[in-house]
Write a protein that holds these residues in place. Structure first.
Motif, PDB file in Angstrom:
ATOM      1  N   LEU A 292     -93.063 110.695  68.886  1.00 33.16           N
ATOM      2  CA  LEU A 292     -92.051 109.796  69.452  1.00 33.16           C
ATOM      3  C   LEU A 292     -91.096 109.272  68.382  1.00 33.16           C
ATOM      4  O   LEU A 292     -89.912 109.051  68.651  1.00 33.16           O
ATOM      5  N   SER A 293     -91.619 109.090  67.134  1.00 32.33           N
ATOM      6  CA  SER A 293     -90.713 108.561  66.093  1.00 32.33           C
ATOM      7  C   SER A 293     -89.592 109.565  65.805  1.00 32.33           C
ATOM      8  O   SER A 293     -88.475 109.171  65.456  1.00 32.33           O
ATOM      9  N   ASP A 294     -89.878 110.861  66.024  1.00 29.45           N
ATOM     10  CA  ASP A 294     -88.824 111.884  65.847  1.00 29.45           C
ATOM     11  C   ASP A 294     -87.764 111.743  66.940  1.00 29.45           C
ATOM     12  O   ASP A 294     -86.560 111.811  66.682  1.00 29.45           O
ATOM     13  N   ILE A 295     -88.255 111.556  68.187  1.00 31.27           N
ATOM     14  CA  ILE A 295     -87.282 111.396  69.298  1.00 31.27           C
ATOM     15  C   ILE A 295     -86.454 110.127  69.070  1.00 31.27           C
ATOM     16  O   ILE A 295     -85.248 110.106  69.306  1.00 31.27           O
ATOM     17  N   ALA A 296     -87.130 109.067  68.547  1.00 31.26           N
ATOM     18  CA  ALA A 296     -86.412 107.818  68.271  1.00 31.26           C
ATOM     19  C   ALA A 296     -85.311 108.077  67.224  1.00 31.26           C
ATOM     20  O   ALA A 296     -84.166 107.622  67.385  1.00 31.26           O
TER      21      ALA A 296
END
Ligand code: ADP
Length: 466
Positions: free
Chosen positions: A316-320
């Motif tokens: 999710l931190s990548d999508i963020a």
């Protein structure tokens, strides 16, 4: 009639009661008769043996023997006969058969050395038993005759018959009481079911939200509780649906009304200068844009209802980070610093596009509801985890949300008062889309806020351990 649960239960209960009672009756009666007959037989055998011993000890004194057998006959009520080895009656307690030949099976058996008994039916019930009369020592035992006892046991049969009647009557009474109880039990069981059926019919006719009053600790009580919960849920869903349609209609009506007002103004002011026309038409275009924006939001929301997630294991931190990159120019254009500090490499199953849509909505709100009085407006994305939950937080230092609005901002079309009065563009759909996407993923979304200080939207993602 046999289709009714009550009748079936009653029939089954009644059958069980009657079969049980009948089995117990048969057992008790037959046992009673057998033991009484056994008692009699043992008593008469005892007499028979005493008489046989007496005879063998006084074989020469026929007169004494006859007197004694007569006495036995009088005192016991049974008839005592002495028979010699040729089956001739030597002495009859009732003086009937003396001198006659008597060869019934009991006499024959006794003369051959063994005792026996049998019940004969010759008008009345008659018990006949015979014991051998022997002489000589243990080694040279010789059967010299037999003592035959003939006893009327009609009284035994009479008392058996009267007992049988009493048992049958009592059983019938018990059976009837059992039937009454089974009727009450079947009624007790089927009545709430009838109530539930009537209630379900009312529900199906649209009387949602009503509650059925059945208080029981058994499965029927649980069923009633479940139906009550279902009724309340259906009522809530129905209310939400109505409110949603009402809100949508209202939101659609407002821009349509302004378009109508603008066009009417154009029609009336035929001599107005061209700039005025242009200005009015631009306003019309603005309202049409608002309308189509609202409709596209509605479409997004309704499509989410059926949309099947395309799940992939993603960080999710990548999508963020991706989303922040896309949103940075918009933030910058409003002097907002947007920063991604989420770094954790935790992969969770999710739909990339929907997660991005969710983050865009939240960041867009943070930009819209920035505090224009502050020199620096900041939005920060951070992450963290506990043992079983991963959390992604989007925090801003914007105008914040009042306590009373916090619990409602995820509802469709809900807008807090300041956002309405400040004329900030919006329809109250952004966070309901966020909530819907979170629900579809099985995640939790919540908001923390302090008016004047800022807002944090928290996404809580349960971690699955494989
Ligand atoms: P809207 O289209 O009005 O932005 P949303 O569903 O996105 O609709 O948000 C609902 C309401 O929640 C907003 O009208 C606003 O009052 C409040 N809100 C949402 N995000 C923020 C935020 N970051 N700061 C302050 N208020 C917010």
């Amino acid at each position: 009639m046999f289709n009714s649960l009550r009748t079936r239960l009653m029939v089954v209960y009644t059958l069980i009661i009657f079969i049980t009672i009948a089995a117990v009756d048969v057992l008790i009666l037959s046992d009673y008769f057998r033991s009484r007959l056994q008692e009699r037989t043992i008593t008469y055998f005892t007499y028979g043996n005493i008489a046989a011993n007496l005879v063998s000890a006084n074989s020469s004194d026929v007169f004494y023997i006859s007197r004694t057998l007569e006495q036995y006959t009088q005192t016991t009520g049974a008839r005592f006969l002495l028979i010699d080895s040729r089956s001739v009656v030597v002495s009859d307690g009732a003086n009937h058969y003396t001198g006659e030949l008597l060869t019934n099976p009991q006499v024959r058996k006794a003369l051959s050395g063994s005792s026996s008994w049998a019940v004969y039916d010759n008008g009345g019930k008659n018990l006949q038993l015979a014991v051998p009369v022997t002489t000589g020592g243990r080694d040279s035992l010789e059967v010299v005759g037999a003592v035959l006892i003939s006893a009327d046991i009609g009284d035994l049969y009479d008392s058996y018959r009267s007992l049988r009647w009493r048992v049958i009557l009592t059983s019938l009474l018990a059976g009837l009481m059992g039937m009454l109880f089974s009727f009450a039990a079947a009624h007790h069981l089927s009545r709430p079911l009838h109530k539930l059926i009537a209630f379900s019919k009312r529900l199906s006719r649209g009387r949602l939200g009503e509650q059925v009053n059945i208080k029981r600790n058994d499965e029927i009580g649980q069923l009633a509780d479940t139906i009550n919960i279902m009724s309340a849920d259906l009522h809530r869903i129905e209310q939400n649906r109505r409110r949603f349609i009402g809100d949508v209609s209202h939101e659609l009506k407002t821009p349509l009304a302004s378009i109508k007002a603008l066009v009417e103004a154009l029609l009336m002011g035929s001599n107005a200068p061209e700039e005025k026309y242009r200005e009015f038409l631009e306003d019309v275009i603005g309202e049409v844009d608002r309308l189509s924006m609202l409709i596209s939001r509605l479409l997004t929301y309704t499509r989410l209802e059926e949309e099947r997630l395309k799940r992939e294991y993603l960080t999710l931190s990548d999508i963020a980070a991706d989303t922040v990159r896309i949103m940075t120019p918009l933030a910058a254009s409003h002097n907002v610093i947007l920063e991604n500090k989420a770094r954790m490499d935790i992969r969770v199953p999710c739909d990339k596009n929907l997660v991005r849509e969710m983050l865009v909505n939240v960041i867009d709100n943070s930009i819209k509801y920035r505090d224009r009085a502050k020199a620096v407006n900041k939005i920060e994305i951070t992450d963290g985890r506990t043992f079983d939950t991963y959390r992604l937080e989007i925090s801003d230092n914007g105008i914040g949300i009042a306590e009373q609005d916090l619990s409602r901002i995820f509802e469709g079309f809900y807008r807090s008062e300041p956002s309405r009065s400040r004329e900030i563009e919006g329809y109250g759909m952004g966070l309901s889309i966020v909530k819907r996407i979170a629900d579809l993923h099985g995640w939790d979304v919540s908001a923390k806020s302090q008016p004047g200080r800022g807002t944090t939207i928290v996404l809580s993602i349960p971690l699955q351990f494989k």
